[in-house]
Design an enzyme around this catalytic site. Structure first.
Site, PDB file in Angstrom:
ATOM      1  N   GLU A   1       1.586  -3.454   4.580  1.00 34.99           N
ATOM      2  CA  GLU A   1       2.786  -3.506   4.248  1.00 34.99           C
ATOM      3  C   GLU A   1       3.830  -3.131   4.957  1.00 34.99           C
ATOM      4  OE1 GLU A   1       6.294  -3.436   2.712  1.00 34.99           O
ATOM      5  OE2 GLU A   1       5.092  -2.626   0.724  1.00 34.99           O
TER       6      GLU A   1
ATOM      7  N   LYS B   1      -3.614   8.634  -0.324  1.00 34.22           N
ATOM      8  CA  LYS B   1      -2.730  10.089  -0.309  1.00 34.22           C
ATOM      9  C   LYS B   1      -1.430   9.790   0.194  1.00 34.22           C
ATOM     10  CE  LYS B   1      -0.775  10.656   4.087  1.00 34.22           C
ATOM     11  NZ  LYS B   1       0.491  10.962   3.927  1.00 34.22           N
TER      12      LYS B   1
ATOM     13  N   CYS C   1      12.282  -1.558   2.092  1.00 33.40           N
ATOM     14  CA  CYS C   1      11.551  -2.327   3.000  1.00 33.40           C
ATOM     15  C   CYS C   1      11.714  -3.920   3.192  1.00 33.40           C
ATOM     16  CB  CYS C   1       9.419  -2.764   3.603  1.00 33.40           C
ATOM     17  SG  CYS C   1       9.075  -0.615   3.281  1.00 33.40           S
TER      18      CYS C   1
ATOM     19  N   GLU D   1      15.807  -1.203  11.368  1.00 29.03           N
ATOM     20  CA  GLU D   1      15.526  -1.197  10.091  1.00 29.03           C
ATOM     21  C   GLU D   1      16.946  -0.078   9.476  1.00 29.03           C
ATOM     22  OE1 GLU D   1      12.622  -2.459   6.344  1.00 29.03           O
ATOM     23  OE2 GLU D   1      11.715  -1.720   8.103  1.00 29.03           O
TER      24      GLU D   1
HETATM   25  C1  SIN Z   1       9.053  -1.408  -0.011  1.00 33.61           C
HETATM   26  O1  SIN Z   1       9.995  -1.030  -0.126  1.00 33.61           O
HETATM   27  O2  SIN Z   1       7.940  -1.501   0.207  1.00 33.61           O
HETATM   28  C2  SIN Z   1       8.859  -2.304  -1.653  1.00 33.61           C
HETATM   29  C3  SIN Z   1       9.706  -2.963  -2.157  1.00 33.61           C
HETATM   30  C4  SIN Z   1       9.566  -3.818  -3.415  1.00 33.61           C
HETATM   31  O3  SIN Z   1       8.527  -3.622  -4.204  1.00 33.61           O
HETATM   32  O4  SIN Z   1      10.493  -4.542  -3.803  1.00 33.61           O
END
Ligand code: SIN
Length: 493
Positions: free
Chosen positions: A260, A182, A294, A395
């Site tokens: 993650e 998804k 992230c 964030e």
């Molecule tokens: C992410 O922002 O979740 C992944 C970033 C990356 O793979 O560098």
């Protein structure tokens, strides 16, 4: 702005279930927006639990035959899929830029990045080794074999519409798992095109299934997978709040989880750093994808003795970053994904300024001769940031670089680690003893040492603490899709 492709057939709007492209059972669709203009440019299937169940039926039925294929055969499918992704990279990048907003050069780089995971796991499929254990009893043989966990549900984010799904689907397929995917509500079309290429690569029906839905239907659709005991693993990239909810809901059937999650990454510039390298590393890490990653630095700690020099060099670079739509050759920063994103960034900047930050450049939503839509935000540097500010704890997910001043190594390590998150951390220092000491003390799953570009298909990507668990990429990334089975054979003569 029109979406023009070499192969228009890569635009898919339906679900792909058991080898068929089909509308949602309830025949509903939802709109997909182009963030550069905020215009709707596509309508895709708005699926519900009924569609999710059909996908699960298909993935469950396909599992036995897929897992029983020789590893080399599964690997060959991945090799072919990889070739097709590369052959169609320009179209994939165009679709991605259209729905996500990132400049075309970044989308092309992301296609290569995502494809690299497919290529990598085509190789890893051949290396699901087990063990023969040294025996302690004469008439027994003890062995360990690795087996696929089963049906995997992959839930992916909008910030990397291709790479994040590729790095979940490729190891799952390599391990012998079948898939339910998804993609994020905002960016379904890249994922659908990627699956169309998997179909073209000949991956058998039922092995890879994808369903799309609007925000309104996510809980219903994903809920179907979470409560279904046939789904043995959930892999998710997204917010910590959603990750915790998935962990709670997946507990009912004790599924394996890879999460993650959020980052709030620290970036430390020590007094012995190469300042020019640190500025370039920060630009790469912070402003990639407009700061919507992230792993992008959210808190930049600069030693008191080099604070002014660093700030000056950084502002000179950031003030010259070109903001614009994906299809303009000069664009380096595209629009943010939607209005909610712009509101959050605006709120963080206003809060920081109210609590004593100084505005060094940027600071507001922006429009210029090429960036005419409502979701652009000026690349921003804030000075004198402190830990009372919202952006120190949450964030920002946008192009805002807040600078915090520090005096002592111990003090900055403590501040860097003073967060529930632990995905990536970065530091710049030319003192080899400090490099080892600080690397050891950073409470993050990934450490960039004198480096801002840390992502690679060959390395394990993932966090500690409330940034989640599980690893993506590298041989560790394959383990997340394998169970360990111990075989004990006795009564041998
Ligand atoms: C992410 O922002 O979740 C992944 C970033 C990356 O793979 O560098």
């Amino acid at each position: 702005m029109t979406l023009t492709l070499t192969r228009p057939s890569l635009i898919r709007a339906d679900n792909f279930i058991n080898g068929h492209w089909q509308n949602s059972v309830q025949r509903q669709v939802y709109p997909v927006q182009n963030p550069a203009t905020a215009d709707t440019f596509a309508q895709v299937a708005d699926s519900s639990a009924e569609d999710a169940k059909l996908a699960t039926d298909a993935a469950f039925a396909a599992f036995e035959s897929w897992r029983n294929l020789p590893a080399k055969v599964r690997s060959n499918y991945l090799v072919r899929w990889h070739e097709l992704i590369i052959e169609n990279r320009h179209d994939l990048a165009t679709i991605m830029s259209f729905e996500q907003g990132k400049p075309l050069a970044e989308s092309l780089a992301e296609v290569n990045y995502g494809a690299a995971y497919v290529d990598w796991f085509a190789g890893e499929a051949l290396r699901t080794y087990g063990d023969i254990l040294p025996h302690t009893v004469a008439d027994k043989k003890l062995m360990v074999v690795k087996e696929p966990v089963g049906v995997v549900a992959a839930i992916t984010p909008w910030n990397f519409p291709l790479a994040m799904i590729a790095r979940k689907l490729a190891p799952a397929l390599a391990a012998g798992c079948t898939i339910l995917a998804k993609p994020a509500e905002d960016t379904p079309l890249t994922a659908l095109a990627l699956v169309a290429l998997a179909e073209e690569a000949g991956i058998p029906k039922g092995v890879m299934n994808i369903v799309t839905c609007s925000r309104n239907n996510v809980a219903d659709l994903v809920g179907s997978w979470l409560s279904d005991s046939r789904v043995r693993k959930v892999t998710f990239t997204g917010s910590t709040a959603v990750g915790k909810m998935l962990a709670r809901e997946a507990a009912g059937t004790l599924k394996r989880l890879s999460l993650e999650l959020g980052g709030n990454a620290p970036f430390i510039v020590f007094e012995d750093a190469d300042l020019d390298a640190a500025v370039e590393g920060l630009i790469a890490a912070k402003f990639r994808n407009g700061g919507q990653t992230c792993v992008c630095p959210n808190r930049i700690y600069v030693h008191d003795t080099c604070y002014e020099a660093f700030a000056e060099k950084l502002v000179a670079r950031v003030a010259n970053l070109k903001v614009g739509p994906w299809d303009h050759q000069d664009s380096q920063i595209g629009p943010m994904i939607n209005d909610k994103a712009v509101s959050k960034i605006t709120r963080h900047v206003a809060d920081a300024l109210a609590k004593g930050a100084t505005l060094l450049t940027g600071g507001q939503a922006l429009q210029n001769d090429i960036a005419t839509g409502p979701y652009y935000f000026a690349p921003t540097v804030l000075g004198n940031a402190n830990h009372d500010m919202e952006l120190a704890h949450d964030e920002t997910f946008g192009p805002v670089a807040p600078l915090f001043r520090f005096h002592q190594e111990e003090e900055v390590i403590q501040a860097a680690n003073d967060t529930p998150y632990g995905l990536a951390g970065y530091f710049y220092s030319q003192d080899i003893n400090r490099v080892w000491r600080v690397s050891h003390k950073m409470q993050t799953g990934i450490v960039g040492i004198n480096e801002g570009a840390i992502a690679s298909e060959t390395a394990p990507f993932g966090g500690v603490k409330e940034s989640g668990y599980g690893r993506e990429g590298s041989h560790y990334g394959l383990d997340d899709y394998l169970d360990t089975k111990y075989l004990c054979q006795g009564n041998l003569s």
